[in-house]
Design a protein around this motif. Structure first.
Motif, mmCIF file in Angstrom:
data_model
loop_
_atom_site.group_PDB
_atom_site.id
_atom_site.type_symbol
_atom_site.label_atom_id
_atom_site.label_comp_id
_atom_site.label_asym_id
_atom_site.label_seq_id
_atom_site.Cartn_x
_atom_site.Cartn_y
_atom_site.Cartn_z
ATOM 1 N N LEU A 210 4.259 -20.067 -18.052
ATOM 2 C CA LEU A 210 2.828 -20.415 -17.310
ATOM 3 C C LEU A 210 2.761 -19.279 -16.341
ATOM 4 N N HIS A 211 1.742 -18.636 -16.672
ATOM 5 C CA HIS A 211 1.397 -17.380 -15.709
ATOM 6 C C HIS A 211 -0.040 -17.758 -15.127
ATOM 7 N N VAL A 212 -0.006 -17.338 -13.823
ATOM 8 C CA VAL A 212 -1.391 -17.565 -13.001
ATOM 9 C C VAL A 212 -2.031 -16.188 -12.515
ATOM 10 N N ASP A 213 -3.246 -16.143 -12.881
ATOM 11 C CA ASP A 213 -4.071 -14.921 -12.663
ATOM 12 C C ASP A 213 -4.555 -15.608 -11.391
ATOM 13 N N ALA A 214 -4.017 -14.888 -10.249
ATOM 14 C CA ALA A 214 -4.667 -15.295 -8.921
ATOM 15 C C ALA A 214 -5.238 -13.976 -8.164
ATOM 16 N N ALA A 215 -5.941 -13.240 -8.942
ATOM 17 C CA ALA A 215 -6.344 -11.871 -8.289
ATOM 18 C C ALA A 215 -7.253 -12.162 -6.936
ATOM 19 N N LEU A 216 -8.041 -13.020 -6.946
ATOM 20 C CA LEU A 216 -8.824 -13.243 -5.709
ATOM 21 C C LEU A 216 -8.324 -14.128 -4.819
ATOM 22 N N SER A 217 -7.805 -15.541 -5.362
ATOM 23 C CA SER A 217 -7.586 -16.574 -4.554
ATOM 24 C C SER A 217 -5.878 -16.684 -4.008
ATOM 25 N N GLY A 218 -5.166 -15.806 -4.687
ATOM 26 C CA GLY A 218 -3.659 -16.179 -4.719
ATOM 27 C C GLY A 218 -3.269 -16.091 -3.124
ATOM 28 N N ILE A 219 -3.535 -14.947 -2.310
ATOM 29 C CA ILE A 219 -3.104 -15.041 -0.912
ATOM 30 C C ILE A 219 -3.562 -16.019 -0.150
ATOM 31 N N PRO A 220 -4.804 -16.336 -0.278
ATOM 32 C CA PRO A 220 -5.503 -17.435 0.630
ATOM 33 C C PRO A 220 -4.892 -19.080 0.324
ATOM 34 N N LEU A 221 -4.613 -19.118 -0.959
ATOM 35 C CA LEU A 221 -4.068 -20.545 -1.584
ATOM 36 C C LEU A 221 -2.544 -20.626 -1.009
ATOM 37 N N ALA A 222 -1.672 -19.270 -1.188
ATOM 38 C CA ALA A 222 -0.549 -19.308 -0.742
ATOM 39 C C ALA A 222 -0.334 -19.831 0.891
ATOM 40 N N LEU A 223 -1.178 -19.198 1.530
ATOM 41 C CA LEU A 223 -1.358 -19.406 2.868
ATOM 42 C C LEU A 223 -1.754 -20.651 3.359
ATOM 43 N N ASP A 224 -2.330 -21.477 2.122
ATOM 44 C CA ASP A 224 -2.683 -22.784 2.542
ATOM 45 C C ASP A 224 -1.349 -23.602 2.134
ATOM 46 N N GLY A 225 -0.396 -23.163 1.428
ATOM 47 C CA GLY A 225 0.543 -23.974 0.604
ATOM 48 C C GLY A 225 0.173 -24.452 -0.662
ATOM 49 N N GLN A 226 -1.065 -24.221 -1.143
ATOM 50 C CA GLN A 226 -1.502 -24.929 -2.539
ATOM 51 C C GLN A 226 -1.055 -24.098 -3.611
ATOM 52 N N LEU A 227 -0.402 -22.810 -3.239
ATOM 53 C CA LEU A 227 0.003 -22.017 -4.468
ATOM 54 C C LEU A 227 1.400 -21.816 -4.552
ATOM 55 N N ARG A 228 2.501 -22.388 -5.295
ATOM 56 C CA ARG A 228 3.876 -22.086 -4.986
ATOM 57 C C ARG A 228 4.440 -21.649 -6.241
ATOM 58 N N LEU A 229 5.392 -20.662 -6.115
ATOM 59 C CA LEU A 229 6.215 -20.222 -7.146
ATOM 60 C C LEU A 229 7.540 -20.446 -7.261
ATOM 61 N N ASP A 230 7.835 -21.848 -6.456
ATOM 62 C CA ASP A 230 9.213 -22.312 -6.409
ATOM 63 C C ASP A 230 9.570 -23.011 -7.644
ATOM 64 N N ASP A 231 10.849 -23.323 -7.781
ATOM 65 C CA ASP A 231 11.314 -23.874 -8.982
ATOM 66 C C ASP A 231 10.706 -25.248 -9.422
ATOM 67 N N ALA A 232 10.134 -26.083 -8.523
ATOM 68 C CA ALA A 232 9.553 -27.198 -8.766
ATOM 69 C C ALA A 232 7.979 -26.947 -9.542
ATOM 70 N N GLY A 233 7.278 -25.672 -9.270
ATOM 71 C CA GLY A 233 6.033 -25.604 -9.802
ATOM 72 C C GLY A 233 6.172 -25.061 -11.151
ATOM 73 N N GLY A 234 7.039 -24.452 -11.880
ATOM 74 C CA GLY A 234 7.370 -24.094 -13.229
ATOM 75 C C GLY A 234 6.385 -23.112 -13.272
ATOM 76 N N ILE A 235 5.959 -22.250 -12.592
ATOM 77 C CA ILE A 235 5.116 -20.934 -12.807
ATOM 78 C C ILE A 235 6.097 -19.730 -13.012
ATOM 79 N N GLY A 236 5.835 -18.841 -14.060
ATOM 80 C CA GLY A 236 6.693 -17.864 -14.290
ATOM 81 C C GLY A 236 6.232 -16.604 -13.922
ATOM 82 N N SER A 237 4.954 -16.435 -13.550
ATOM 83 C CA SER A 237 4.491 -15.137 -13.374
ATOM 84 C C SER A 237 3.413 -15.115 -12.451
ATOM 85 N N ILE A 238 2.904 -14.340 -11.653
ATOM 86 C CA ILE A 238 1.349 -14.165 -11.079
ATOM 87 C C ILE A 238 1.046 -12.923 -10.891
ATOM 88 N N ALA A 239 -0.408 -12.898 -10.991
ATOM 89 C CA ALA A 239 -0.803 -11.462 -10.592
ATOM 90 C C ALA A 239 -1.766 -11.592 -9.514
#
Length: 400
Positions: A210-239
């Motif tokens: 599972l890859h996430v293209d987070a070009a625009l919203s990646g940092i703002p969503l991470a600051l909110d705690g809404q985007l996580r790449l921890d083990d529970a989320g199962g995301i393998g990569s992000i841009a």
């Protein structure tokens, strides 16, 4: 230099001419860009951060981060700053220290290419799934990889249709799946639900990535705690892009990939550079890494949280002011992007509103002011009051 409509940049810049007025060409570029600043609200690039200190002190020479970001040999590089940027973004996303790798890229497209290339080497029989609202680079990258693509329907608001994803996966259960989710689609800044996507993959017992293209919203969503790449989320990569939310004055970005999914083959060591070749481009812009580091170092998490909140407040204000004119507008609660029915051409052209058919948008990136929004609303009000040929329905609802 006197700027008039008679100045032909293409003629002035023609390198076959002698002599060439270099100053006139540069002055024209600066004048044109400066003239557009006040009404450039259709495309994502923050304008509130001052990068002069880095450009003044480092911009006069080459900074080449050749090889892997963990290489430390050679001179005139900024790999230590690059490592700090990667660590900061990874920590912000909750990515495990023991299972992360990444580098500063030329932008979101290279980040997507690097991540999908790694995933496809790990699962070479996989089908790659992405939605009709995904960035145009995704389809291009899948073609470059020579992979089998599956295009999934998106809802009118831009979010992936999970029922269609499930139906497409069900037809192809025998093959691994590489699914590209988008965190901030191009036209509406919709965010695909990675939890639902992972649940569908689990329900069908499918391996893959599972890859996430987070070009625009990646940092703002991470600051909110809404985007996580921890083990529970199962995301393998992000841009993530660096020239959007962080407003870096050169195209750049960050890619993060789970180290465990990268092909374990021994990487090539280039003798004449004494560096390990692990990235797409080999040579990478050390100035971009320094600019990203500078933006993060000056503001930190709390400073960027404040920037996020201010930009979202401006976007909410834009929706109110545009609706007050009689024109419709809407936005996702997390979004800087304000979506509206396509205005008349003079309004679109003046404000550089990105347009796709019947839908346009403006993006209230950090640095966009309420004064600019008021001026846009005034132009929309004038457009409504001015009769134009043909049918026009400014109050049509663009969000289902």
């Amino acid at each position: 230099m006197t700027h008039t409509h008679t100045f032909d940049l293409a003629v002035a810049a023609d390198l076959s001419r002698t002599p060439i007025d270099v100053t006139a060409v540069l002055d024209h570029l600066i004048h044109t860009a400066d003239a557009a600043v006040a009404t450039s609200i259709g495309y994502p690039g923050a304008v509130d951060l001052d990068h002069t200190a880095v450009m003044t002190r480092l911009g006069h020479r080459l900074w080449n981060n050749i090889g892997d970001p963990c290489d430390t040999g050679g001179v005139a590089h900024t790999r230590v700053l690059e490592q700090a940027v990667i660590a900061w973004v990874a920590e912000l996303l909750g990515m495990p220290v023991e299972d992360r790798w990444g580098y500063v890229t030329t932008g979101g497209t290279e980040g997507n290419l690097s991540a999908l290339h790694a995933a496809y080497r790990r699962w070479p029989t996989a089908r790659i799934y992405y939605s009709t609202a995904a960035h145009y680079s995704i389809g291009k990258i899948v073609d470059m990889l020579g992979a089998y693509k599956v295009v999934v329907e998106a809802r009118p608001d831009g979010e992936m249709c999970y029922d269609d994803l499930a139906a497409q996966l069900r037809k192809r259960r025998r093959w691994p799946a590489i699914v590209v989710a988008t965190a901030g689609t191009t036209m509406t800044e919709a965010v695909d639900d990675t939890t639902r996507i992972r649940t569908i993959l689990t329900d069908y017992g499918m391996s893959g990535h599972l890859h996430v293209d987070a070009a625009l919203s990646g940092i703002p969503l991470a600051l909110d705690g809404q985007l996580r790449l921890d083990d529970a989320g199962g995301i393998g990569s992000i841009a993530i892009s660096g020239h959007k939310f962080l407003g870096v004055p050169t195209p750049c970005g960050v890619v993060l990939i789970r180290d465990s999914i990268r092909t374990p083959a021994r990487p090539q060591v280039v003798a004449y550079t004494a560096a390990t070749d692990t990235t797409i481009t080999g040579s990478r812009c050390g100035l971009a890494a320094a600019l990203l580091w500078h933006a993060i170092a000056l503001h930190g998490r709390e400073g960027h949280r404040w920037r996020t909140a201010e930009a979202r407040s401006t976007a909410a204000y834009a929706v109110e002011q545009i609706r007050a004119t009689g024109w419709n507008a809407w936005r996702w609660p997390h979004a800087f992007t304000v979506v509206l029915p396509t205005p008349p051409e003079p309004v679109r052209a003046k404000w550089l509103l990105a347009t796709d058919g019947t839908v346009s948008h403006l993006i209230c990136m950090p640095g966009i002011t309420r004064g600019q929004i008021d001026a846009l609303a005034a132009d929309l009000a004038t457009a409504i009051a001015t009769p134009i040929p043909g049918p026009r329905t400014p109050n049509v609802t663009t969000m289902p």
